[in-house]
Design an enzyme around this catalytic site. Sequence first.
Site, mmCIF file in Angstrom:
data_model
loop_
_atom_site.group_PDB
_atom_site.id
_atom_site.type_symbol
_atom_site.label_atom_id
_atom_site.label_comp_id
_atom_site.label_asym_id
_atom_site.label_seq_id
_atom_site.Cartn_x
_atom_site.Cartn_y
_atom_site.Cartn_z
ATOM 1 N N LYS B 78 44.756 -8.174 72.905
ATOM 2 C CA LYS B 78 45.811 -7.502 73.676
ATOM 3 C C LYS B 78 45.684 -7.868 75.152
ATOM 4 C CE LYS B 78 47.822 -2.884 74.413
ATOM 5 N NZ LYS B 78 47.676 -1.432 74.135
ATOM 6 N N SER B 153 51.593 0.866 72.081
ATOM 7 C CA SER B 153 51.809 -0.274 72.952
ATOM 8 C C SER B 153 51.188 -1.579 72.445
ATOM 9 C CB SER B 153 51.254 0.028 74.340
ATOM 10 O OG SER B 153 49.843 0.188 74.293
ATOM 11 N N SER B 177 48.329 4.021 70.630
ATOM 12 C CA SER B 177 48.764 2.632 70.809
ATOM 13 C C SER B 177 48.111 1.610 69.888
ATOM 14 C CB SER B 177 48.550 2.198 72.259
ATOM 15 O OG SER B 177 49.565 2.733 73.074
#
Lengths: 96, 486
Positions: B78, B153, B177
């Site tokens: 990420k 996210s 997330s």
Amino acid sequence: MQISKDEVRHVARLARLALEDEALDDMAAQIGTILAYMETLNRIDTTAVQPTAHAVSAPITPVREDVTGEHLPRDQALSNAPAEDGESFVVPRVID
Amino acid sequence: MPLYELTIEAAADLLQRGEISSEDLTRAVLARIAALDDRVGAYLTVDREGALEQARRADELRAAGQATALTGIPLGIKDVICTRGLRTTCASRLLDNFIPPYDATVMQRLRQAGAVVLGKTNMDEFAMGSSTENSGFGPTANPWDLSRIPGGSSGGSAAAVAANMCLGSLGSDTGGSIRQPASHCGIVGLKPTYGRVSRYGLVAFASSLDQIGPLGKSVMDCALLMNVICGHDPRDSTSVSEPVPDFTRLRADGLQGLKIGLPVEYFEAQGLDADVRQAVAGAVATVEALGAETVEISLPHTQYGVAAYYIIAPSEASSNLARYDGVRFGVRREDDGDLLDMFRRTRSAGFGAEVKRRIILGTYALSAGYYDAYYGKASQVRTLIIEDFRKAFAQCDVLLSPVAPTPAFAIGEKTADPLTMYLSDVFTLCANLAGIPGISIPCGFSSAGLPIGLQIMGRHFDEARLLAVAHHFEQATDFHKRKPEL
């Protein structure tokens, strides 16, 4: 909960954000809706309740020895700077 | 089977037996990314040459007898986790050009284990969002239905795992997330206990809630990643010194004797989709058939979680994001004005709408005259939510619930209404407020064929039990075997 355009402008100023007039209207409406929802918290009596800032805390988080460790060399610390002079970050003039 | 379809566990076995090389495996996954990612948009940066170089080094390590379980395994990271020498943007235009001069602790650990970094995955800007639509570089599509969001996210990470564009991934979870995108993409995602994984080099959103964790194709794959990333780090003062077990030793004794709590507030929540309700009810039947005892329990302050979270998280964010001032890094905007003017121009041009909204919300909640009413009150309610969990875990070993109220929604469906988007986090964010671990695993599909996740939450530092329960559920069901057609 209503929040005025002026209040949003003031808070944006505190947060170092500049919002266009139109964006201010939208932002005030959205923040107002969100703050109105936050009012639900007032249904709970929290008079005797201690606040929590961290859910997991000491004593299982050890404190490190107070000794100098490794740190970024200056050239690397400056490597992402928008403006630098080899020694420092360079910013617009602050004092005339 | 194409190599990119392998789990980490299966690939590690083939690598160990010398049947494949990491270079072959990495090339196969890179080719998959090249073929698919135009449509999915899971990656912000693909480091093709760097990945191949790491793969060749991994093969050398293996030849020298120095391999670990993750040596040569290609992963997507990420874009909120700092990777030395590899662009890290947090999906923000403001950090478009940021090249970290150091590795996050989790990256040091992965590199030491010989893992291969393919690139950086898309996300909501600074991890603020539940759909990956807040990315400054465009949304990611759900591999199961390209017109839908992958969750957020960590949407790029989840989509990359689901579409076989990496073998596993690291994400971050501040209010759901990792778990919510894992649920929407039909994969496994674990948010560890707060303090379990070092946050050094994780770009901060809300420091008392943020935690790095794995996303994988199976429970075992998440356990393999956990074994590497967990542990105390002197560079993160909130990282704990608890012993780290071998998470891959998934208990063999089934679910006999396990007491599973079903929080009534999660099952009676307004807006819980009928397909989700049915899938989770099916999961309850499955764990009962596997020998677990289920018991209804109450988490009475659940309904206040969203309000408390959306005061605390933006408050912390408004402080954390003060550092983006165009002085030390990022894209500076200036005119002829003074320093303050430069700050305002930089931040106003660099941040997207949701980030500005949360900064203003947080700044307001912390400002003079409002602090007690908002931040103070929310912090007290946080205590009550922690108490709820403490009482629940006196009655049961783990909690079982939905991850998200609905399957993945359409791209654009909720962007006009921030509060509706916030409310979709209702089942995940209480775990962050309490610092407890939670895992999402596939437990069904909607009538439209979209994946549905099951959440298992546990006591602080009880990830091994969560993984064991999840593993037994996975072995008893076929949901994880279904793959999106792309």
